[in-house]
Motif scaffolding. Structure first.
Motif, PDB file in Angstrom:
ATOM      1  N   SER A  10     -57.163 -34.003-100.812  1.00 39.21           N
ATOM      2  CA  SER A  10     -56.232 -33.238 -99.775  1.00 39.21           C
ATOM      3  C   SER A  10     -55.053 -32.870-100.653  1.00 39.21           C
ATOM      4  N   LEU A  51     -54.749 -25.035 -96.250  1.00 41.00           N
ATOM      5  CA  LEU A  51     -55.202 -25.281 -94.894  1.00 41.00           C
ATOM      6  C   LEU A  51     -56.412 -26.374 -95.194  1.00 41.00           C
ATOM      7  N   LEU A  52     -57.210 -26.277 -95.836  1.00 39.98           N
ATOM      8  CA  LEU A  52     -58.192 -27.309 -96.011  1.00 39.98           C
ATOM      9  C   LEU A  52     -57.796 -28.536 -96.512  1.00 39.98           C
ATOM     10  N   ILE A  54     -55.038 -29.701 -95.755  1.00 40.73           N
ATOM     11  CA  ILE A  54     -54.319 -30.213 -94.795  1.00 40.73           C
ATOM     12  C   ILE A  54     -55.336 -31.021 -93.904  1.00 40.73           C
ATOM     13  N   LEU A  55     -56.351 -29.958 -93.745  1.00 44.06           N
ATOM     14  CA  LEU A  55     -57.560 -30.648 -92.515  1.00 44.06           C
ATOM     15  C   LEU A  55     -58.253 -31.679 -93.208  1.00 44.06           C
ATOM     16  N   VAL A  56     -58.123 -32.170 -94.535  1.00 43.50           N
ATOM     17  CA  VAL A  56     -58.981 -33.114 -95.078  1.00 43.50           C
ATOM     18  C   VAL A  56     -58.190 -34.457 -94.967  1.00 43.50           C
ATOM     19  N   ILE A  58     -56.766 -35.275 -92.197  1.00 44.83           N
ATOM     20  CA  ILE A  58     -56.921 -35.600 -90.588  1.00 44.83           C
ATOM     21  C   ILE A  58     -58.454 -35.876 -90.351  1.00 44.83           C
ATOM     22  N   SER A  60     -60.299 -36.515 -88.106  1.00 50.72           N
ATOM     23  CA  SER A  60     -61.212 -35.861 -87.167  1.00 50.72           C
ATOM     24  C   SER A  60     -61.680 -34.516 -87.496  1.00 50.72           C
ATOM     25  N   THR A  61     -60.919 -33.852 -88.856  1.00 53.91           N
ATOM     26  CA  THR A  61     -61.443 -32.733 -89.293  1.00 53.91           C
ATOM     27  C   THR A  61     -61.825 -32.736 -90.748  1.00 53.91           C
ATOM     28  N   ARG A  62     -61.777 -33.939 -91.305  1.00 51.47           N
ATOM     29  CA  ARG A  62     -62.305 -34.163 -92.529  1.00 51.47           C
ATOM     30  C   ARG A  62     -63.673 -33.674 -92.846  1.00 51.47           C
ATOM     31  N   ALA A  65     -63.734 -30.136 -93.017  1.00 50.90           N
ATOM     32  CA  ALA A  65     -62.916 -29.335 -93.998  1.00 50.90           C
ATOM     33  C   ALA A  65     -63.768 -29.521 -95.197  1.00 50.90           C
ATOM     34  N   LYS A 119     -66.683 -36.128 -97.078  1.00 40.57           N
ATOM     35  CA  LYS A 119     -66.858 -35.517 -96.191  1.00 40.57           C
ATOM     36  C   LYS A 119     -67.230 -36.878 -94.930  1.00 40.57           C
TER      37      LYS A 119
END
Length: 121
Positions: A10, A51-52, A54-56, A58, A60-62, A65, A119
Motif C-alpha cells: 500500500s 488509488l490502488l 489506498i484500496l490495498v 482496505i 474488502s477491496t484488497r 486492487a 491479493k
C-alpha cells in the motif's frame, strides 16, 4: 508477515503515485514517443497508483486492487522495453543497460508476484 506485506504494498504504490506529481521529469522520458499525451499518461499513472495503494489498505477491496496493480504493471511493460531501447538512459535516469534488463526481467515480475501474493491476505 502478511500484514507487513500488504501495508508495504500500500505504502509503495501511494509513494510511487505521489512521485509522479513530485517529479514528472523523471517519468516523462520513460513514456514511449508513440504514446500520445505523455503528461496525461504520467498524471493518470500517478492517480491510479495512489488509488490502488489506498484500496490495498482496505481489506474488502484488497483483492481487486491487487489484480488491478498486476494489470497496471503489465501496462508498464512497453515503458521498460522503451528504456532498454534507449540503452538505459532516459532523462534523469541513466543506468547500465543490464540494469534496465534486470528491471524488466526480475524486478517487474517480482512486483507482480508481490501483488499476486497479497491479493488474498
Amino acid at each position: 508477515m502478511k500484514r507487513i506485506g500488504w501495508i508495504a504494498l500500500s505504502i509503495f504504490y501511494i509513494v510511487a503515485g505521489l512521485n509522479h506529481f513530485r517529479d514528472p521529469e523523471f517519468y516523462l522520458p520513460l513514456i514511449p514517443g508513440y504514446f500520445p499525451n505523455p503528461e496525461l499518461i504520467n498524471l493518470g499513472a500517478g492517480i491510479v497508483e495512489i488509488l490502488l495503494g489506498i484500496l490495498v489498505a482496505i481489506s474488502s477491496t484488497r483483492k481487486a486492487a491487487c489484480w488491478m496493480i498486476i494489470i497496471l504493471l503489465v501496462c508498464f511493460i512497453p515503458s521498460h522495453i522503451y528504456f532498454i531501447q534507449l540503452g538505459g538512459c532516459a532523462g534523469k535516469l541513466c543506468v547500465p543497460e543490464w540494469v534496465a534488463w534486470v528491471r524488466l526481467l526480475l524486478i517487474h515480475p517480482l512486483l507482480i508476484i508481490w501483488a499476486y501474493r497479497i491479493k488474498n491476505v
